[in-house]
Design a protein around this motif. Structure first.
Motif, PDB file in Angstrom:
ATOM      1  N   GLY A 168     -44.052  40.940 -28.308  1.00 12.84           N
ATOM      2  CA  GLY A 168     -43.900  39.584 -27.794  1.00 12.84           C
ATOM      3  C   GLY A 168     -44.928  38.654 -28.424  1.00 12.84           C
ATOM      4  N   PRO A 169     -44.788  37.335 -28.216  1.00 12.88           N
ATOM      5  CA  PRO A 169     -45.705  36.361 -28.818  1.00 12.88           C
ATOM      6  C   PRO A 169     -47.166  36.605 -28.425  1.00 12.88           C
ATOM      7  N   LEU A 202     -43.166  38.701 -36.388  1.00 11.25           N
ATOM      8  CA  LEU A 202     -43.207  39.373 -35.088  1.00 11.25           C
ATOM      9  C   LEU A 202     -41.880  39.208 -34.361  1.00 11.25           C
ATOM     10  N   ASN A 203     -41.340  37.985 -34.350  1.00 14.67           N
ATOM     11  CA  ASN A 203     -40.049  37.733 -33.701  1.00 14.67           C
ATOM     12  C   ASN A 203     -38.923  38.526 -34.360  1.00 14.67           C
ATOM     13  N   ALA A 204     -38.987  38.648 -35.681  1.00 16.51           N
ATOM     14  CA  ALA A 204     -37.949  39.376 -36.412  1.00 16.51           C
ATOM     15  C   ALA A 204     -37.955  40.863 -36.050  1.00 16.51           C
ATOM     16  N   ALA A 207     -39.318  45.043 -19.702  1.00 15.81           N
ATOM     17  CA  ALA A 207     -39.605  44.131 -20.814  1.00 15.81           C
ATOM     18  C   ALA A 207     -38.949  42.765 -20.672  1.00 15.81           C
ATOM     19  N   LEU A 208     -38.134  42.553 -19.645  1.00 16.61           N
ATOM     20  CA  LEU A 208     -37.478  41.256 -19.501  1.00 16.61           C
ATOM     21  C   LEU A 208     -38.488  40.118 -19.384  1.00 16.61           C
ATOM     22  N   VAL A 209     -39.684  40.412 -18.866  1.00 14.49           N
ATOM     23  CA  VAL A 209     -40.700  39.355 -18.745  1.00 14.49           C
ATOM     24  C   VAL A 209     -41.154  38.875 -20.120  1.00 14.49           C
ATOM     25  N   VAL A 210     -40.974  39.709 -21.145  1.00 21.81           N
ATOM     26  CA  VAL A 210     -41.331  39.287 -22.502  1.00 21.81           C
ATOM     27  C   VAL A 210     -40.534  38.055 -22.908  1.00 21.81           C
TER      28      VAL A 210
END
Length: 329
Positions: free
Chosen positions: A199-200, A212-214, A241-244
């Motif tokens: 995640g960011p 990172l996003n890729a 991981a949905l909070v990511v």
């Protein structure tokens, strides 16, 4: 002849008096570490003292016969890092020294306490927010013990910002390691930690934020197959991981949400039709949890959120697709 022998014995005895045998040097203590001058670059002597301290306590942890001894070594290693909390020079070198001892602590299969020892060492490494632990994190992320992999992913989350800002090989190694591990990880909690590490990170932008996003997008989509099949470990990972998604740019957040929704909803209806109750139940949990809960549940005042019908899910997916297409304009 006797006179020569007597003279020789006297010489030998004199040598022992003049140069007595020394006892083995005592290993450094926490007080020795506290006494170091750490306001600037460390000397070779300083680095050796740090290395001797970490080597001694890793050795004690490896050879421990009781959990109390393992935990004492864990405490000593953590306290050694914290003794100079405001010195980057010291903590960089200390973390490097601990990381150097990781390979020897990860191959203890003949030891009854090996799994606990491996995890304790991984905990120590992951707690040190320094770029010098990266080689150890890469090694730990490939370990057979899921507890070690869990702490490796957590370490990447903690240290990731520094690695990405540093760029170059540090950033490339991080992204490659997490991407490779994320595509094959068999443990739900570990996979969730890997997704979190992808995640960011605050302060990271430009090339490495895009990279990172890729990697996150690639891993997320690759594991959607397991989500559709109702694999418990993947379902668990996605729930955690949905909070990511909350930290992602809007377009990527919608895309990953749509991917997860589509996989989970199709898997849910296929499992229900095939009377695979366990898989259906697992997928129902995804469709009623976290970020998806707000989108995929009926506002009917029930304590337990309801699962949408196939038509309703299609309607929500169409809405997400429309939003994504609008962003392309």
């Amino acid at each position: 002849m006797a006179q020569h022998t007597t003279v020789l014995l006297c010489v030998v005895l004199a040598a022992f008096v003049a140069f007595p045998l020394r006892a083995p040097a005592e290993p450094p203590t926490i007080s020795d570490l506290a006494g170091l001058s750490v306001t600037g670059p460390l000397t070779g002597t300083d680095k050796k003292l740090i290395s001797d301290y970490t080597t001694e306590w890793i050795k004690r942890l490896i050879s421990a016969k009781k959990m109390s001894e393992v935990d004492a070594a864990l405490k000593a290693l953590l306290n050694g890092y914290r003794v100079h909390p405001s010195s980057v020079f010291y903590q960089l070198e200390y973390a490097r020294a601990v990381a150097a001892g990781v390979p020897g602590a990860m191959t203890l299969t003949g030891d009854a306490l090996h799994r606990a020892k491996e995890v304790r060492v991984a905990m120590v490494v992951a707690s040190m927010n320094q770029i010098t632990i990266e080689p150890a994190l890469v090694l730990m992320l490939q370990h057979s013990n899921p507890g070690v992999r869990y702490w490796a992913a957590k370490g990447f989350r903690l240290t990731g910002r520094l690695l990405l800002i540093q760029g170059g090989d540090h950033a490339k190694t991080m992204l490659a390691s997490l991407g490779r591990a994320g595509r094959k990880e068999a443990s739900g909690p570990v996979l969730a930690r890997i997704l979190d590490a992808l995640g960011p990170h605050p302060g990271v932008s430009g090339r490495w934020a895009v990279g990172l996003n890729a990697v996150l997008d690639n891993v997320w989509l690759a594991r959607c197959k397991g989500l559709r099949e109702g694999k418990r470990e993947v379902v668990e990972a996605y729930r955690r991981a949905l909070v990511v998604l909350e930290r992602l740019p809007n377009k990527l957040r919608l895309q990953l949400l749509a991917d997860a929704m589509e996989a989970a909803s199709k898997g849910f209806f296929e499992a229900t039709k095939a009377e695979k109750s366990e898989e259906a139940e697992a997928l129902a949990e995804v469709l009623g949890t976290g970020k998806l809960r707000a989108i995929l549940t009926k506002a009917n005042g029930e304590t337990q959120p309801a699962i949408l019908t196939a038509d309703e899910i299609d309607e929500v997916l169409c809405g997400l697709d429309a939003a994504l297409q609008a962003m392309e304009v």
